[in-house]
Design a protein around this motif. Sequence first.
Motif, short mmCIF file in Angstrom:
data_model
loop_
_atom_site.label_atom_id
_atom_site.label_comp_id
_atom_site.label_asym_id
_atom_site.label_seq_id
_atom_site.Cartn_x
_atom_site.Cartn_y
_atom_site.Cartn_z
N UNK A 282 22.67 -5.21 -2.00
CA UNK A 282 22.22 -3.77 -1.89
C UNK A 282 20.29 -4.04 -2.37
N UNK A 283 19.33 -5.34 -2.99
CA UNK A 283 18.79 -5.40 -3.08
C UNK A 283 17.84 -6.00 -1.76
N UNK A 284 18.13 -6.99 -0.90
CA UNK A 284 18.12 -7.42 -0.17
C UNK A 284 17.80 -5.77 0.57
N UNK A 285 18.54 -4.97 1.12
CA UNK A 285 18.33 -3.54 1.96
C UNK A 285 16.93 -2.87 1.11
N UNK A 286 17.04 -2.96 0.19
CA UNK A 286 15.81 -2.40 -0.92
C UNK A 286 14.48 -3.36 0.09
N UNK A 287 14.42 -4.57 -0.28
CA UNK A 287 13.68 -5.03 0.34
C UNK A 287 12.91 -5.29 1.67
N UNK A 288 13.98 -4.45 2.49
CA UNK A 288 13.75 -4.76 4.72
C UNK A 288 13.38 -3.60 4.26
N UNK A 289 13.33 -2.14 3.28
CA UNK A 289 13.04 -0.85 3.64
C UNK A 289 11.54 -1.03 3.37
N UNK A 290 11.23 -1.26 2.41
CA UNK A 290 10.21 -1.59 1.92
C UNK A 290 9.11 -2.14 2.66
N UNK A 291 9.79 -3.47 3.26
CA UNK A 291 8.72 -4.49 4.16
C UNK A 291 8.40 -3.24 5.53
N UNK A 292 9.78 -1.99 5.72
CA UNK A 292 9.55 -2.18 7.09
C UNK A 292 8.25 -0.50 7.09
N UNK A 293 8.44 -0.07 6.03
CA UNK A 293 8.06 1.55 5.60
C UNK A 293 6.24 1.04 4.81
N UNK A 294 5.63 1.90 5.56
CA UNK A 294 3.96 1.38 5.29
C UNK A 294 3.61 1.79 3.92
N UNK A 295 4.36 2.98 3.82
CA UNK A 295 3.61 3.48 1.89
C UNK A 295 4.68 2.64 1.52
N UNK A 296 5.21 1.91 1.51
CA UNK A 296 6.38 1.16 0.66
C UNK A 296 5.67 0.04 -0.11
N UNK A 297 5.54 -0.51 1.35
CA UNK A 297 5.25 -2.31 1.75
C UNK A 297 4.13 -3.00 0.29
N UNK A 298 3.25 -1.69 0.00
CA UNK A 298 2.49 -2.53 -0.93
C UNK A 298 3.58 -2.92 -2.31
N UNK A 299 5.06 -2.29 -2.33
CA UNK A 299 5.18 -2.39 -3.57
C UNK A 299 6.35 -4.17 -3.50
#
Length: 277
Positions: A179-196
């Motif tokens: 689940x951590x990996x899935x959240x990392x990947x979603x953050x990587x692809x989301x320009x509004x969350x990439x900063x996290x």
Amino acid sequence: MPGGPGAVQSGRVAGRLDTLDLGLRLSRAQEAERLTAAQTRLVWLRLSLGGQIGDEPAIGPPVCVIFEGWDASGKGGCIKRLVAPLDPRHVRVASFAAPTYDEKRHHFLWRFWPMLPGWGGMAVLDRSWYGRVLVERVEGFATEEQWRRAYDEILEFERTLVAEGMILVKFWLHLSEGEQLRRFERRRLDPLKHWKLTDEDWRNREKRGTYEVAVEEMLDRTDTQFAPWSLVEGDSKRWARVKVVETVIDAIDRGLRDRGLTVPPQPPGLEKRAGTW
């Protein structure tokens, strides 16, 4: 338990984290119903502790809630649901990153004192003094003598706070590797969350086994009757958010009773007014 920065921890003995059921889930409707009821109760308790309501208003004991957990485990979302219904004048949220050069000149607990609540107050800490026995231990920012000594220092620190009346709530948000990996990947692809998402997050993930050993030792040595740990199953954000708010309410209720104080009753029908404060 074996330790030391960078130690290889293959074949780790099962610990408390392994006992958590990460399959726990809530539907959207279940989350909304339980969260609304919990937030309503929390507002009533908070106003009572702050001396804002009641037949004979008086300030109650300070409440301090600290959050620790894996990267992307949902600490921010849980904090948001915890404080969203509260008047911002009645609660302080503080986030702690790596200590600054000036902070390093002092004892590691020094920088946390100004953020602690006094009587009638409430504070929520995103990360805390446990960084000493977690990231500082694993990354070698503290010597082995320093982080081993820190356990006793933390225990005495928390014992002092609770003895002075503080209701101290400690959360560890647990998250599976998948689940951590899935959240990392979603953050990587989301320009509004990439900063996290940072390079440090990826490096920490590679050392998960070593961090797990540090977490288990932290839980084993600092889970006390006066300041117990609450472990939160974090694979479902809905479950985690509800559990956090309900746990804080239970801790306040129990803390008041243990101190011989009255738990303020909630007027009947107040839940119907949820969201109107």
